[in-house]
Design a protein around this motif. Structure first.
Motif, PDB file in Angstrom:
ATOM      1  N   PHE A   1      -1.042  -3.481  -4.345  1.00 30.33           N
ATOM      2  CA  PHE A   1       0.006  -2.620  -4.910  1.00 30.33           C
ATOM      3  C   PHE A   1      -0.531  -1.888  -6.141  1.00 30.33           C
ATOM      4  N   HIS A   2      -1.194  -2.613  -7.024  1.00 29.25           N
ATOM      5  CA  HIS A   2      -1.711  -2.025  -8.260  1.00 29.25           C
ATOM      6  C   HIS A   2      -2.810  -1.019  -7.967  1.00 29.25           C
ATOM      7  N   ALA A   3      -3.699  -1.355  -7.041  1.00 30.53           N
ATOM      8  CA  ALA A   3      -4.783  -0.436  -6.686  1.00 30.53           C
ATOM      9  C   ALA A   3      -4.230   0.833  -6.062  1.00 30.53           C
ATOM     10  N   SER A   4      -3.221   0.683  -5.205  1.00 24.28           N
ATOM     11  CA  SER A   4      -2.595   1.845  -4.571  1.00 24.28           C
ATOM     12  C   SER A   4      -1.848   2.686  -5.593  1.00 24.28           C
TER      13      SER A   4
ATOM     14  N   LEU B   1       0.813  -1.214   0.000  1.00 26.59           N
ATOM     15  CA  LEU B   1       0.000   0.000   0.000  1.00 26.59           C
ATOM     16  C   LEU B   1       0.847   1.265   0.000  1.00 26.59           C
ATOM     17  N   GLY B   2       1.999   1.211   0.668  1.00 29.62           N
ATOM     18  CA  GLY B   2       2.799   2.424   0.861  1.00 29.62           C
ATOM     19  C   GLY B   2       3.833   2.709  -0.192  1.00 29.62           C
ATOM     20  N   LEU B   3       4.412   1.659  -0.821  1.00 30.19           N
ATOM     21  CA  LEU B   3       5.474   1.903  -1.796  1.00 30.19           C
ATOM     22  C   LEU B   3       4.979   2.700  -3.007  1.00 30.19           C
ATOM     23  N   PRO B   4       3.806   2.383  -3.580  1.00 33.51           N
ATOM     24  CA  PRO B   4       3.330   3.209  -4.706  1.00 33.51           C
ATOM     25  C   PRO B   4       3.123   4.670  -4.309  1.00 33.51           C
TER      26      PRO B   4
ATOM     27  N   LEU C   1      -9.032   3.258  -4.102  1.00 31.38           N
ATOM     28  CA  LEU C   1      -8.285   2.007  -3.939  1.00 31.38           C
ATOM     29  C   LEU C   1      -9.242   0.832  -3.777  1.00 31.38           C
ATOM     30  N   ALA C   2     -10.245   0.981  -2.926  1.00 34.93           N
ATOM     31  CA  ALA C   2     -11.204  -0.103  -2.684  1.00 34.93           C
ATOM     32  C   ALA C   2     -11.984  -0.442  -3.954  1.00 34.93           C
TER      33      ALA C   2
ATOM     34  N   ALA D   1     -13.292  -4.052 -14.656  1.00 35.17           N
ATOM     35  CA  ALA D   1     -12.940  -3.185 -15.780  1.00 35.17           C
ATOM     36  C   ALA D   1     -11.833  -2.223 -15.410  1.00 35.17           C
ATOM     37  N   ASP D   2     -11.239  -2.389 -14.222  1.00 35.71           N
ATOM     38  CA  ASP D   2     -10.129  -1.550 -13.770  1.00 35.71           C
ATOM     39  C   ASP D   2      -8.858  -2.384 -13.768  1.00 35.71           C
ATOM     40  N   SER D   3      -7.727  -1.710 -13.763  1.00 38.77           N
ATOM     41  CA  SER D   3      -6.449  -2.407 -13.943  1.00 38.77           C
ATOM     42  C   SER D   3      -6.107  -3.389 -12.825  1.00 38.77           C
ATOM     43  N   ALA D   4      -6.405  -3.073 -11.569  1.00 38.18           N
ATOM     44  CA  ALA D   4      -5.984  -3.951 -10.474  1.00 38.18           C
ATOM     45  C   ALA D   4      -6.617  -5.333 -10.594  1.00 38.18           C
ATOM     46  N   LEU D   5      -7.932  -5.391 -10.673  1.00 34.45           N
ATOM     47  CA  LEU D   5      -8.614  -6.678 -10.800  1.00 34.45           C
ATOM     48  C   LEU D   5      -8.552  -7.196 -12.231  1.00 34.45           C
ATOM     49  N   GLY D   6      -8.514  -6.285 -13.196  1.00 34.85           N
ATOM     50  CA  GLY D   6      -8.481  -6.704 -14.589  1.00 34.85           C
ATOM     51  C   GLY D   6      -7.161  -7.308 -15.015  1.00 34.85           C
TER      52      GLY D   6
END
Length: 272
Positions: A208-211, A84-87, A120-121, A128-133
């Motif tokens: 990580f991707h969502a953050s 969560l913090g590195l991005p 983020l949630a 249709a978003d990158s984190a889950l997609g």
């Protein structure tokens, strides 16, 4: 077993990447022909590709393995902080460097952290978003199969190039600057490092991707030309971050943990 299923089973990675590109790029082709499908690019292509290939090649075992990676949450609090913090740290560091180089100082008071958490949630549950997609396909499915054959270092390089290529339509559409492609290659090394260090936790790479997209340069006050320059500075920050994890944690790049590879290796004869 049908001939199609047999072929897919023997060429899992090829099938996955071809299908991921095809599903995501098809709206772009229709859009170029003047036939809009509602969106010129579908970010959920890797997710769809992983589910289809698993259905043909692995069946229940494959779905159980992907699901197990998704709920692998007992990894230690430090890795939640990293995911969560590195991005956020990468973006904030970019903002500070931009200020040093003459841009307006980052306006941290303008950031509504509740909105950042909400974005983020939402990214975690929106296919249709990158984190889950992307993550269930690129890191949850493709990476373990790559690491069954390659070292983590080589797997990160291959996956980085292929994921960068997948983003090409976004450059053509003006949604991503060209510097975003080498940045995508670089950040793949951070994803692989996080994935392996958490025993193959897909959940951590999704966080990580969502953050990564929840806090943007615009939220720091970098807009217009400053935002364009920030993308180049961000690339430099990524170079340093990747060099750090490569140099300070060399052992993790030699061999992936068994939990981060394919749990049931393919027969040697099938690896062509």
């Amino acid at each position: 077993m049908s001939s199609t299923a047999q072929w897919v089973r023997q060429h899992r990675l090829t099938s996955f990447f071809v299908l991921a590109y095809l599903v995501s790029w098809l709206p772009w082709a229709f859009d170029a022909a003047g036939l809009s499908l509602g969106t010129p690019f579908f970010p959920g292509g890797p997710l769809v590709a992983a589910l289809v290939v698993i259905a043909f090649a692995d069946g229940r075992r494959g779905f159980r393995e992907l699901g197990a990676r998704l709920v692998r949450w007992r990894v230690g609090w430090i890795w939640y902080a990293v995911a969560l913090g590195l991005p956020v740290l990468l973006v904030l560091t970019t903002g500070v460097l931009m200020w040093v180089l003459g841009a307006p100082a980052p306006d941290l008071s303008a950031i509504v952290w509740a909105d950042v958490a909400l974005v983020l949630a939402f990214r975690m549950v929106n296919p249709a978003d990158s984190a889950l997609g992307e993550e269930p396909g690129f890191r949850g499915y493709a990476l373990p199969h790559l690491q069954d054959r390659l070292s983590p270092l080589a797997a990160a390089g291959v996956l980085g190039v292929l994921t960068a290529g997948w983003h090409i339509p976004l450059v053509a559409l003006g949604n991503l600057g060209w510097i975003g492609l080498p940045s995508t290659v670089l950040i793949a090394f951070l994803y692989v490092w996080l994935f392996n260090r958490t025993g193959g936790s897909l959940l951590m790479t999704m966080l990580f991707h969502a953050s990564q997209g929840a806090l943007t340069f615009g939220m720091l006050g970098s807009t217009g030309a400053y935002a364009d320059r920030a993308a180049y500075v961000y690339f430099g920050v990524l170079v340093v971050a990747v060099a750090a994890v490569l140099g300070l944690d060399r052992a993790s790049w030699r061999r992936a943990p068994e939990s981060a590879t394919d749990a049931e290796p393919e027969p040697v004869a099938a690896r062509r």
